[in-house]
Design a protein around this motif. Structure first.
Motif, PDB file in Angstrom:
ATOM      1  N   ARG A 109      -6.209  10.156  67.970  1.00 46.50           N
ATOM      2  CA  ARG A 109      -6.939  11.219  68.661  1.00 46.50           C
ATOM      3  C   ARG A 109      -6.152  12.523  68.546  1.00 46.50           C
ATOM      4  NH1 ARG A 109     -10.871  12.078  72.659  1.00 46.50           N
ATOM      5  NH2 ARG A 109     -10.271  13.477  74.370  1.00 46.50           N
ATOM      6  N   PRO A 110      -6.789  13.617  68.126  1.00 37.49           N
ATOM      7  CA  PRO A 110      -6.044  14.879  67.967  1.00 37.49           C
ATOM      8  C   PRO A 110      -5.530  15.396  69.302  1.00 37.49           C
ATOM      9  CG  PRO A 110      -8.403  15.258  67.738  1.00 37.49           C
ATOM     10  CD  PRO A 110      -8.206  13.769  67.768  1.00 37.49           C
ATOM     11  N   ARG A 111      -4.412  16.095  69.245  1.00 43.84           N
ATOM     12  CA  ARG A 111      -3.783  16.651  70.440  1.00 43.84           C
ATOM     13  C   ARG A 111      -3.843  18.175  70.398  1.00 43.84           C
ATOM     14  NH1 ARG A 111       1.351  15.109  68.493  1.00 43.84           N
ATOM     15  NH2 ARG A 111       0.067  15.029  66.610  1.00 43.84           N
TER      16      ARG A 111
ATOM     17  N   ARG B 210     -14.057  14.686  61.675  1.00 40.77           N
ATOM     18  CA  ARG B 210     -12.831  14.487  62.446  1.00 40.77           C
ATOM     19  C   ARG B 210     -11.694  13.898  61.611  1.00 40.77           C
ATOM     20  NH1 ARG B 210     -13.015  14.681  67.978  1.00 40.77           N
ATOM     21  NH2 ARG B 210     -11.378  13.117  68.188  1.00 40.77           N
TER      22      ARG B 210
ATOM     23  N   ALA C 218      -3.283  14.904  64.028  1.00 41.35           N
ATOM     24  CA  ALA C 218      -2.837  16.296  63.933  1.00 41.35           C
ATOM     25  C   ALA C 218      -2.677  16.923  65.314  1.00 41.35           C
ATOM     26  CB  ALA C 218      -3.831  17.113  63.106  1.00 41.35           C
ATOM     27  N   GLY C 219      -2.007  18.052  65.340  1.00 42.21           N
ATOM     28  CA  GLY C 219      -1.861  18.834  66.549  1.00 42.21           C
ATOM     29  C   GLY C 219      -2.456  20.209  66.370  1.00 42.21           C
TER      30      GLY C 219
ATOM     31  N   ARG D 282       1.474  19.393  61.663  1.00 40.53           N
ATOM     32  CA  ARG D 282       1.643  18.028  61.159  1.00 40.53           C
ATOM     33  C   ARG D 282       3.108  17.665  60.920  1.00 40.53           C
ATOM     34  NH1 ARG D 282      -2.951  15.515  59.887  1.00 40.53           N
ATOM     35  NH2 ARG D 282      -4.840  16.701  59.412  1.00 40.53           N
TER      36      ARG D 282
ATOM     37  N   PHE E 170      -9.971  16.319  72.707  1.00 38.85           N
ATOM     38  CA  PHE E 170      -8.550  16.271  72.395  1.00 38.85           C
ATOM     39  C   PHE E 170      -7.785  15.632  73.548  1.00 38.85           C
ATOM     40  CE2 PHE E 170     -10.262  19.926  70.156  1.00 38.85           C
ATOM     41  CZ  PHE E 170      -9.608  19.950  68.931  1.00 38.85           C
TER      42      PHE E 170
ATOM     43  N   LEU F 153      -8.480  15.776  61.258  1.00 39.34           N
ATOM     44  CA  LEU F 153      -7.780  15.997  62.518  1.00 39.34           C
ATOM     45  C   LEU F 153      -6.968  14.783  62.970  1.00 39.34           C
ATOM     46  CD1 LEU F 153     -10.331  17.904  64.799  1.00 39.34           C
ATOM     47  CD2 LEU F 153      -8.059  18.689  64.122  1.00 39.34           C
ATOM     48  N   ARG F 154      -7.158  13.643  62.313  1.00 38.18           N
ATOM     49  CA  ARG F 154      -6.509  12.411  62.770  1.00 38.18           C
ATOM     50  C   ARG F 154      -4.988  12.566  62.753  1.00 38.18           C
ATOM     51  NH1 ARG F 154      -9.010   9.170  59.660  1.00 38.18           N
ATOM     52  NH2 ARG F 154     -10.701   8.772  61.142  1.00 38.18           N
TER      53      ARG F 154
ATOM     54  N   LEU G 222      -3.173  23.471  61.255  1.00 36.15           N
ATOM     55  CA  LEU G 222      -2.847  22.318  62.076  1.00 36.15           C
ATOM     56  C   LEU G 222      -1.343  22.050  62.036  1.00 36.15           C
ATOM     57  CD1 LEU G 222      -5.675  19.809  61.055  1.00 36.15           C
ATOM     58  CD2 LEU G 222      -5.580  21.267  63.090  1.00 36.15           C
TER      59      LEU G 222
ATOM     60  N   THR H  41      -7.589  24.799  58.574  1.00 37.71           N
ATOM     61  CA  THR H  41      -6.820  23.558  58.484  1.00 37.71           C
ATOM     62  C   THR H  41      -5.799  23.616  57.365  1.00 37.71           C
ATOM     63  OG1 THR H  41      -8.593  22.218  59.390  1.00 37.71           O
ATOM     64  CG2 THR H  41      -6.983  21.088  58.013  1.00 37.71           C
TER      65      THR H  41
END
Length: 334
Positions: free
Chosen positions: A89-91, A22, A28-29, A300, A70, A25-26, A298, A332
């Protein structure tokens, strides 16, 4: 399920369920791209429907999985967030292309049930009209959904325009025949748009329109969960238009959204994902600070806002969302 799919599902599970996985993903959208939600999962599983369609059971399964991993947010919340203060938390933001009627009939009840927001990008000439999308209409007619008389008539028309049907489209195995249909429909994309339009008009039209109407658009918008943006007017591939036709296509879709919606999105969605520097310049000149493509990655806040990345959702990866997690991992962007 094949060993390859087991490997991907396992990798996708590890990606979202371990601290190491994870990490990328921190903050990130993720923007997801959907098209249709059918009323039947088995119908959505066939290869010629799988990439653009999901069934209601798979869609509900996907929504529950997304909420577990998410924060499900509106697209503009994701795009306008302060990059210095985004949550760990990723969105994820859901987008739907074209404006299919089943977005209201089948997708929206589940979005409302789970309170998941979404953005729908309309090909505005189709909204409130009996116009039909060529891929769906030709594909279902060739599949035999409208009977053999209609199928054979279309086959004859296709022969006349130099696109005879491959032998595999008469295979008795549904999966092989469906896969052959996917490849054949892809080959038709190179036909002149007017030829495709004429072929589409030669097919039977169902009792219900394929696209939303404007009253449905307003009803969905009034829910507070759904916002709308443009996906072209005629769904023409923008890179193939001359400057005047490109300007007309962008203007017509913008005006339709301004007249039909209370608060249209400041985001353009390229038909088929096709764009180039000239198209992006014109989209910006028409007042759009953002535009959606189809490249994976992703979000960003550091890429081209006129080429936002998205991950496509199919029946297969909605039913097995670990496969979607694997795609996110593989696509990614740092």
């Amino acid at each position: 399920m094949s060993i390859k799919h087991v490997f991907k599902r396992t990798g996708g599970w590890l990606y979202l369920n371990t601290a190491l996985g994870r990490g990328p993903l921190r903050g990130a959208g993720v923007i997801l791209m959907l098209h249709r939600v059918l009323s039947n999962d088995r119908a959505a599983e066939l290869p010629h429907r799988n990439e653009l369609c999901v069934g209601p059971e798979a869609f509900e399964h996907l929504l529950l999985w997304l909420q577990r991993h998410f924060d499900c947010v509106p697209l503009m919340t994701l795009l306008l967030a302060d990059p210095e203060h985004v949550p760990n938390r990723p969105r994820v933001a859901l987008t739907f292309d074209d404006g299919w009627r089943d977005n209201a009939m089948n997708a929206f009840p589940l979005l409302r049930q789970y309170q998941v927001p979404a953005s729908i990008f309309l090909s505005t000439d189709f909204i409130g009209s009996r116009q039909h999308f060529w891929w769906e209409t030709l594909g279902e007619t060739l599949w035999g959904s409208h009977g053999q008389v209609a199928r054979h008539s279309l086959i004859e028309h296709l022969h006349q325009v130099g696109r005879p049907l491959p032998v595999l489209l008469d295979d008795i195995d549904d999966d092989r025949r469906s896969l052959a249909l996917v490849h054949y429909l892809q080959s038709l994309k190179s036909l002149d748009p007017q030829v495709l339009s004429d072929l589409t008009e030669s097919c039977p039209h169902g009792a219900q329109p394929q696209a939303l109407d404007w009253s449905q658009v307003r009803m969905l918008e009034d829910s507070g969960l759904i916002r709308f943006g443009p996906h072209g007017a005629s769904h023409a591939i923008l890179t193939g238009l001359d400057d005047q036709r490109l300007h007309e296509e962008l203007s017509r879709s913008r005006i339709a959204l301004e007249n039909g919606c209370a608060q249209p999105l400041p985001v353009y969605c390229y038909p088929n994902g096709d764009h180039d520097a000239r198209v992006r310049q014109q989209v910006a000149a028409h007042g759009y600070p953002f535009a959606l493509g189809t490249e994976t990655g992703l979000y960003r806040h550091d890429g081209d806002p006129l080429n936002l990345p998205r991950f496509g959702v199919s029946q297969r990866n909605a039913h097995h969302p670990e496969l979607l997690a694997w795609r996110i991992r593989r696509g990614t962007r740092s």
